[in-house]
Every structure is written in structure tokens, then in C-alpha cells.
Write a protein that holds these residues in place. Sequence first.
Motif, PDB file in Angstrom:
ATOM      1  N   GLN A 167      -5.702  -2.866  -2.637  1.00  0.00           N
ATOM      2  CA  GLN A 167      -6.701  -2.649  -1.608  1.00  0.00           C
ATOM      3  C   GLN A 167      -7.280  -3.915  -0.990  1.00  0.00           C
ATOM      4  O   GLN A 167      -7.734  -3.893   0.141  1.00  0.00           O
ATOM      5  CB  GLN A 167      -7.840  -1.788  -2.156  1.00  0.00           C
ATOM      6  CG  GLN A 167      -7.502  -0.313  -2.194  1.00  0.00           C
ATOM      7  CD  GLN A 167      -7.161   0.223  -0.825  1.00  0.00           C
ATOM      8  OE1 GLN A 167      -6.005   0.304  -0.449  1.00  0.00           O
ATOM      9  NE2 GLN A 167      -8.162   0.570  -0.053  1.00  0.00           N
ATOM     10  N   TRP A 168      -7.260  -5.036  -1.720  1.00  0.00           N
ATOM     11  CA  TRP A 168      -7.862  -6.237  -1.141  1.00  0.00           C
ATOM     12  C   TRP A 168      -7.134  -6.671   0.122  1.00  0.00           C
ATOM     13  O   TRP A 168      -7.732  -7.232   1.032  1.00  0.00           O
ATOM     14  CB  TRP A 168      -7.978  -7.385  -2.145  1.00  0.00           C
ATOM     15  CG  TRP A 168      -6.711  -8.112  -2.475  1.00  0.00           C
ATOM     16  CD1 TRP A 168      -5.939  -7.936  -3.576  1.00  0.00           C
ATOM     17  CD2 TRP A 168      -6.078  -9.155  -1.724  1.00  0.00           C
ATOM     18  NE1 TRP A 168      -4.869  -8.781  -3.551  1.00  0.00           N
ATOM     19  CE2 TRP A 168      -4.922  -9.552  -2.424  1.00  0.00           C
ATOM     20  CE3 TRP A 168      -6.376  -9.792  -0.531  1.00  0.00           C
ATOM     21  CZ2 TRP A 168      -4.056 -10.533  -1.970  1.00  0.00           C
ATOM     22  CZ3 TRP A 168      -5.508 -10.780  -0.064  1.00  0.00           C
ATOM     23  CH2 TRP A 168      -4.365 -11.141  -0.790  1.00  0.00           C
ATOM     24  N   ARG A 223       0.812  -1.220   0.000  1.00  0.00           N
ATOM     25  CA  ARG A 223       0.000   0.000   0.000  1.00  0.00           C
ATOM     26  C   ARG A 223       0.847   1.272   0.000  1.00  0.00           C
ATOM     27  O   ARG A 223       0.536   2.220  -0.731  1.00  0.00           O
ATOM     28  CB  ARG A 223      -0.905  -0.014   1.223  1.00  0.00           C
ATOM     29  CG  ARG A 223      -2.056   0.927   1.139  1.00  0.00           C
ATOM     30  CD  ARG A 223      -2.862   0.830   2.416  1.00  0.00           C
ATOM     31  NE  ARG A 223      -4.268   0.953   2.150  1.00  0.00           N
ATOM     32  CZ  ARG A 223      -5.173   1.069   3.087  1.00  0.00           C
ATOM     33  NH1 ARG A 223      -4.808   1.043   4.351  1.00  0.00           N
ATOM     34  NH2 ARG A 223      -6.437   1.203   2.779  1.00  0.00           N
ATOM     35  N   SER A 273      -7.369  -2.226  -7.029  1.00  0.00           N
ATOM     36  CA  SER A 273      -7.986  -3.234  -6.170  1.00  0.00           C
ATOM     37  C   SER A 273      -6.992  -4.313  -5.759  1.00  0.00           C
ATOM     38  O   SER A 273      -7.128  -4.914  -4.694  1.00  0.00           O
ATOM     39  CB  SER A 273      -9.200  -3.861  -6.856  1.00  0.00           C
ATOM     40  OG  SER A 273      -8.816  -4.491  -8.051  1.00  0.00           O
ATOM     41  N   LYS A 284     -12.501  11.502  -1.153  1.00  0.00           N
ATOM     42  CA  LYS A 284     -12.103  10.267  -1.821  1.00  0.00           C
ATOM     43  C   LYS A 284     -11.571   9.308  -0.781  1.00  0.00           C
ATOM     44  O   LYS A 284     -11.085   9.709   0.268  1.00  0.00           O
ATOM     45  CB  LYS A 284     -11.011  10.550  -2.861  1.00  0.00           C
ATOM     46  CG  LYS A 284     -11.489  11.268  -4.090  1.00  0.00           C
ATOM     47  CD  LYS A 284     -10.360  11.350  -5.088  1.00  0.00           C
ATOM     48  CE  LYS A 284     -10.848  11.957  -6.379  1.00  0.00           C
ATOM     49  NZ  LYS A 284      -9.793  12.000  -7.382  1.00  0.00           N
ATOM     50  N   THR A 285     -11.647   8.044  -1.109  1.00  0.00           N
ATOM     51  CA  THR A 285     -11.060   7.019  -0.256  1.00  0.00           C
ATOM     52  C   THR A 285      -9.915   6.371  -1.024  1.00  0.00           C
ATOM     53  O   THR A 285      -9.760   6.587  -2.230  1.00  0.00           O
ATOM     54  CB  THR A 285     -12.094   5.942   0.121  1.00  0.00           C
ATOM     55  OG1 THR A 285     -12.470   5.240  -1.063  1.00  0.00           O
ATOM     56  CG2 THR A 285     -13.316   6.557   0.793  1.00  0.00           C
ATOM     57  N   LEU A 286      -9.134   5.569  -0.339  1.00  0.00           N
ATOM     58  CA  LEU A 286      -8.061   4.852  -1.024  1.00  0.00           C
ATOM     59  C   LEU A 286      -8.627   3.873  -2.040  1.00  0.00           C
ATOM     60  O   LEU A 286      -7.971   3.556  -3.027  1.00  0.00           O
ATOM     61  CB  LEU A 286      -7.163   4.145  -0.011  1.00  0.00           C
ATOM     62  CG  LEU A 286      -6.257   5.076   0.795  1.00  0.00           C
ATOM     63  CD1 LEU A 286      -5.493   4.289   1.846  1.00  0.00           C
ATOM     64  CD2 LEU A 286      -5.306   5.841  -0.099  1.00  0.00           C
ATOM     65  N   ASP A 287      -9.853   3.403  -1.834  1.00  0.00           N
ATOM     66  CA  ASP A 287     -10.493   2.537  -2.829  1.00  0.00           C
ATOM     67  C   ASP A 287     -10.698   3.282  -4.150  1.00  0.00           C
ATOM     68  O   ASP A 287     -10.694   2.668  -5.214  1.00  0.00           O
ATOM     69  CB  ASP A 287     -11.852   2.031  -2.319  1.00  0.00           C
ATOM     70  CG  ASP A 287     -11.706   0.936  -1.280  1.00  0.00           C
ATOM     71  OD1 ASP A 287     -10.755   0.142  -1.384  1.00  0.00           O
ATOM     72  OD2 ASP A 287     -12.539   0.886  -0.371  1.00  0.00           O
ATOM     73  N   ASP A 288     -10.876   4.589  -4.079  1.00  0.00           N
ATOM     74  CA  ASP A 288     -11.049   5.395  -5.286  1.00  0.00           C
ATOM     75  C   ASP A 288      -9.730   5.646  -6.002  1.00  0.00           C
ATOM     76  O   ASP A 288      -9.721   5.910  -7.206  1.00  0.00           O
ATOM     77  CB  ASP A 288     -11.677   6.755  -4.947  1.00  0.00           C
ATOM     78  CG  ASP A 288     -13.050   6.640  -4.321  1.00  0.00           C
ATOM     79  OD1 ASP A 288     -13.796   5.716  -4.713  1.00  0.00           O
ATOM     80  OD2 ASP A 288     -13.368   7.462  -3.439  1.00  0.00           O
ATOM     81  N   ASN A 344      -8.884  -5.586   7.553  1.00  0.00           N
ATOM     82  CA  ASN A 344     -10.030  -5.060   8.295  1.00  0.00           C
ATOM     83  C   ASN A 344     -10.941  -6.187   8.776  1.00  0.00           C
ATOM     84  O   ASN A 344     -11.435  -6.164   9.909  1.00  0.00           O
ATOM     85  CB  ASN A 344     -10.826  -4.076   7.442  1.00  0.00           C
ATOM     86  CG  ASN A 344     -10.075  -2.778   7.232  1.00  0.00           C
ATOM     87  OD1 ASN A 344      -9.198  -2.425   7.995  1.00  0.00           O
ATOM     88  ND2 ASN A 344     -10.414  -2.081   6.171  1.00  0.00           N
ATOM     89  N   HIS A 353      -8.645  -4.644   2.894  1.00  0.00           N
ATOM     90  CA  HIS A 353      -9.973  -5.152   3.227  1.00  0.00           C
ATOM     91  C   HIS A 353      -9.861  -6.455   4.023  1.00  0.00           C
ATOM     92  O   HIS A 353     -10.598  -6.664   5.001  1.00  0.00           O
ATOM     93  CB  HIS A 353     -10.809  -5.373   1.967  1.00  0.00           C
ATOM     94  CG  HIS A 353     -11.112  -4.106   1.240  1.00  0.00           C
ATOM     95  ND1 HIS A 353     -11.789  -3.054   1.809  1.00  0.00           N
ATOM     96  CD2 HIS A 353     -10.815  -3.707  -0.018  1.00  0.00           C
ATOM     97  CE1 HIS A 353     -11.903  -2.072   0.939  1.00  0.00           C
ATOM     98  NE2 HIS A 353     -11.313  -2.439  -0.172  1.00  0.00           N
TER      99      HIS A 353
END
Length: 95
Positions: free
Chosen positions: A59-60, A27, A56, A48-52, A66, A63
Motif C-alpha cells: 500500500q505504501w 498491488r 502496508s 473496507k479499504t485496500l489499507d484494511d 496519491n 499512498h
Amino acid sequence: MAQQMLTPMLALIVWTFVIWLWMYATRLPAMTAAKVNPDDLVKGSPKKTLDDVLPSSVQWKAHNYNHLLAEPTVFYAVCIVLAIIGKIGTAGGTG
């Protein structure tokens, strides 16, 4: 028996740390490459978020991390209770 009950919990804790390290190892370089300023994510309009911003494939891992922090709470509690019950049963001579 107590150690047998705590082994799966320890394995999940170790796995959580592995994912945590993997998340930051992928990341942070991705954020640098995308020139992401974390302050802009919070203060920006529209927000905005880091997902934006990040792919992916990066980002997975976040996630997954989390979910590793949120979902196993009951699992940890059950393992600890079963380990305590097992230890009490063994100490009392009934287990």
C-alpha cells in the motif's frame, strides 16, 4: 532557460509514472492473492479499504502515488510560469 525550468518537472512526471507502474505491478498480484473483489470493497458492510486488506508494503506505493498526484500541483504551475517568463524575456531581448 525554458528547458532548464521544465527538466525538473519532466523528471517528476517520469517518477510519477514509475511509481504508478510499480504500484500496479505489486498491488494487482496482492489483490489476487488476498482474493479481493473491488466491488465488495465498495458495497461491503462495513466498508473496507485496500489499507484494511493489503499489506502496508504493498500500500505504501499507492499512498506515494496519491501524493505525487496531489502535492506537486503548485510545483508544476511554477515551473511552467517560469519557463514562459524566461522564454518571453529571451524573445524580448531582456533575458
